[in-house]
Design a protein around this motif. Structure first.
Motif, PDB file in Angstrom:
ATOM      1  N   LEU A   1      -4.471   5.425  -0.605  1.00 22.49           N
ATOM      2  CA  LEU A   1      -5.426   5.438  -1.712  1.00 22.49           C
ATOM      3  C   LEU A   1      -5.301   4.202  -2.594  1.00 22.49           C
ATOM      4  O   LEU A   1      -4.213   3.662  -2.791  1.00 22.49           O
TER       5      LEU A   1
ATOM      6  N   PHE B   1     -11.334   5.302  -5.036  1.00 24.36           N
ATOM      7  CA  PHE B   1      -9.999   5.486  -4.462  1.00 24.36           C
ATOM      8  C   PHE B   1      -9.943   5.153  -2.974  1.00 24.36           C
ATOM      9  O   PHE B   1      -8.860   5.167  -2.379  1.00 24.36           O
TER      10      PHE B   1
ATOM     11  N   ASP C   1      -4.130   4.035  -7.611  1.00 28.06           N
ATOM     12  CA  ASP C   1      -3.188   5.092  -7.953  1.00 28.06           C
ATOM     13  C   ASP C   1      -3.809   6.492  -7.804  1.00 28.06           C
ATOM     14  O   ASP C   1      -3.592   7.387  -8.620  1.00 28.06           O
TER      15      ASP C   1
ATOM     16  N   LYS D   1       3.142   9.568  -1.842  1.00 26.35           N
ATOM     17  CA  LYS D   1       3.229   8.157  -2.235  1.00 26.35           C
ATOM     18  C   LYS D   1       1.853   7.504  -2.195  1.00 26.35           C
ATOM     19  O   LYS D   1       1.662   6.437  -1.620  1.00 26.35           O
ATOM     20  N   ASN D   2       0.886   8.169  -2.841  1.00 28.00           N
ATOM     21  CA  ASN D   2      -0.497   7.682  -2.920  1.00 28.00           C
ATOM     22  C   ASN D   2      -1.166   7.536  -1.557  1.00 28.00           C
ATOM     23  O   ASN D   2      -2.111   6.760  -1.398  1.00 28.00           O
ATOM     24  N   THR D   3      -0.703   8.299  -0.580  1.00 26.33           N
ATOM     25  CA  THR D   3      -1.298   8.265   0.751  1.00 26.33           C
ATOM     26  C   THR D   3      -1.702   9.676   1.167  1.00 26.33           C
ATOM     27  O   THR D   3      -0.884  10.600   1.123  1.00 26.33           O
TER      28      THR D   3
ATOM     29  N   LYS E   1      -4.609  10.262  -6.769  1.00 27.22           N
ATOM     30  CA  LYS E   1      -3.766  11.448  -6.633  1.00 27.22           C
ATOM     31  C   LYS E   1      -4.538  12.562  -5.932  1.00 27.22           C
ATOM     32  O   LYS E   1      -5.752  12.478  -5.740  1.00 27.22           O
TER      33      LYS E   1
ATOM     34  N   VAL F   1      -0.807  14.606  -0.517  1.00 17.96           N
ATOM     35  CA  VAL F   1      -0.827  13.195  -0.905  1.00 17.96           C
ATOM     36  C   VAL F   1       0.607  12.800  -1.173  1.00 17.96           C
ATOM     37  O   VAL F   1       1.273  13.356  -2.055  1.00 17.96           O
TER      38      VAL F   1
END
Length: 382
Positions: free
Chosen positions: A228, A274, A231, A253-255, A233, A251
């Motif tokens: 993403l 995002f 940042d 670590k922002n993935t 979430k 989600v």
């Protein structure tokens, strides 16, 4: 001893029959060519192949990276070959958004707007495209369309579709990576142009159009990976159709990690603020990493997948991902919805790259493009 011989013979016969009917790339090639005109694009010494059907709206039906006996990457519904009321599926198709809202084309004034009244317009499901050009690397097709959205606004348009198979040097240039000699690969690009054929401009108040690329794949142990931006979430991600718990969607670590096994009908959407311009899908059992790249624009008007009358129908997703319950899932990308005057055009491109190699070598590609170690692709257990 004689009985043992017959048992061994029967076992070998069964194995032989199973092998001959294996649903690999060659199986689908022969199945389709006996019924419709097909176009095959080939590169990498014959190992990389994609199969295109102008009759089926110019869809890429499937691809492979291991010559004709290699696995079939796309999901194909064989019933769709003989029954035009059923979708044939395919690894990449062009549809026109919106999907949801009062401006959707997929409910055709059938009230109320509800999943039970879903009906894909024939121009996107059962009418052929015209093949206008082909060579060894690409094909071009076109189609004039007349579409009417749920509130009754009529649109006349033309779409132009160019499909290219990507050679290794183009793959490496596009993704800024260096492939190992051992890495099997196939990649393609679809490039679309949509033109307003109406005598007047399209206006937001009556609904707009957007290009939409979607590909269907057999459900397996794959997990979609979306790094993403800004940042992002979990609450920033749109979810549809069903509750999605942490065994299927997290989600980390922002993935985004989203399970696509083809066994639970659910969908997520990544809003444009995002959404990255590249995401992936990893199958450990197949030793396959798929990378999707698309034309990401700065516009913020996107369609969404909520099946309802909406107060904010232009707040949608650049990346929709759909997990069906009938053994397939979809990797998609949306173009923004556009106001177009007569003769004005909009465009969208969508690229798919399949790589197969050892987990260590695929991990290097993942870390370079998706910024995540494949060993971290884990969802919560039940």
């Amino acid at each position: 001893m004689k009985h043992l011989f017959y048992i061994l013979f029967f076992f070998l016969f069964i194995i032989s029959c199973s092998s001959s009917t294996k649903k690999n790339y060659n199986y689908y090639y022969n199945l389709v060519k006996d019924q419709h005109e097909i176009v095959e694009l080939v590169s990498n010494g014959g190992n990389s192949r994609i199969l295109i059907s102008p009759f089926h709206q110019g869809r890429i039906l499937t691809s492979t990276y291991n010559n004709v006996e290699g696995i079939s990457n796309g999901w194909i519904n064989e019933e769709g070959l003989t029954d035009l009321n059923k979708s044939i599926g395919g690894e990449e198709r062009l549809w026109i958004g919106p999907l949801g809202s009062q401006f959707s084309f997929y409910f055709q004034q059938i009230e109320p707007i509800h999943d039970d009244n879903w009906k894909v317009p024939s121009t996107m499901e059962s009418e052929p495209y015209t093949l206008i050009y082909k060579d060894e690397n690409h094909v071009e097709l076109s189609k004039s369309m007349n579409l009417t959205n749920f509130v009754g606004t009529e649109f006349n348009l033309e779409v132009h579709r160019k499909i290219s198979i990507l050679r290794q040097e183009i793959i490496q240039k596009n993704l800024n990576i260096k492939l190992k000699n051992s890495t099997k690969h196939v990649a393609f690009e679809t490039n679309h142009k949509l033109t307003n054929l109406d005598t007047t401009a399209w206006v937001k108040e009556k609904g707009l159009l957007g290009l939409w690329s979607a590909g269907m794949y057999p459900g397996d142990d794959s997990v979609v990976i979306i790094p993403l931006k800004n940042d992002g979430k979990k609450p920033d991600i749109l979810t549809y159709l069903a509750t999605i718990d942490s065994t299927r969607f997290i989600v980390k670590k922002n993935t985004v990690l989203f399970k696509v096994d083809g066994k639970y009908r659910s969908k997520i959407g990544i809003p444009p603020e995002f959404a990255p311009n590249i995401y992936g899908c990893y199958s450990k059992s197949k030793n396959k990493l798929t990378i999707v790249e698309y034309k990401k624009e700065n516009d913020l008007w996107y369609s969404n997948s909520f099946v309802s009358i909406q107060e904010e129908p232009f707040q949608g997703e650049a990346i929709p991902i759909y997990n069906n319950s009938e053994n397939f899932y979809e990797l998609e990308s949306n173009a923004p919805l556009k106001i177009l005057s007569h003769g004005e055009t909009t465009s969208h491109w969508h690229r798919v790259y399949h790589f197969s190699d050892s987990s260590e070598k695929l991990n290097k590609i993942s870390q370079s493009l998706l910024h995540i170690d494949l060993n971290d692709i884990k969802l919560n257990a039940n």
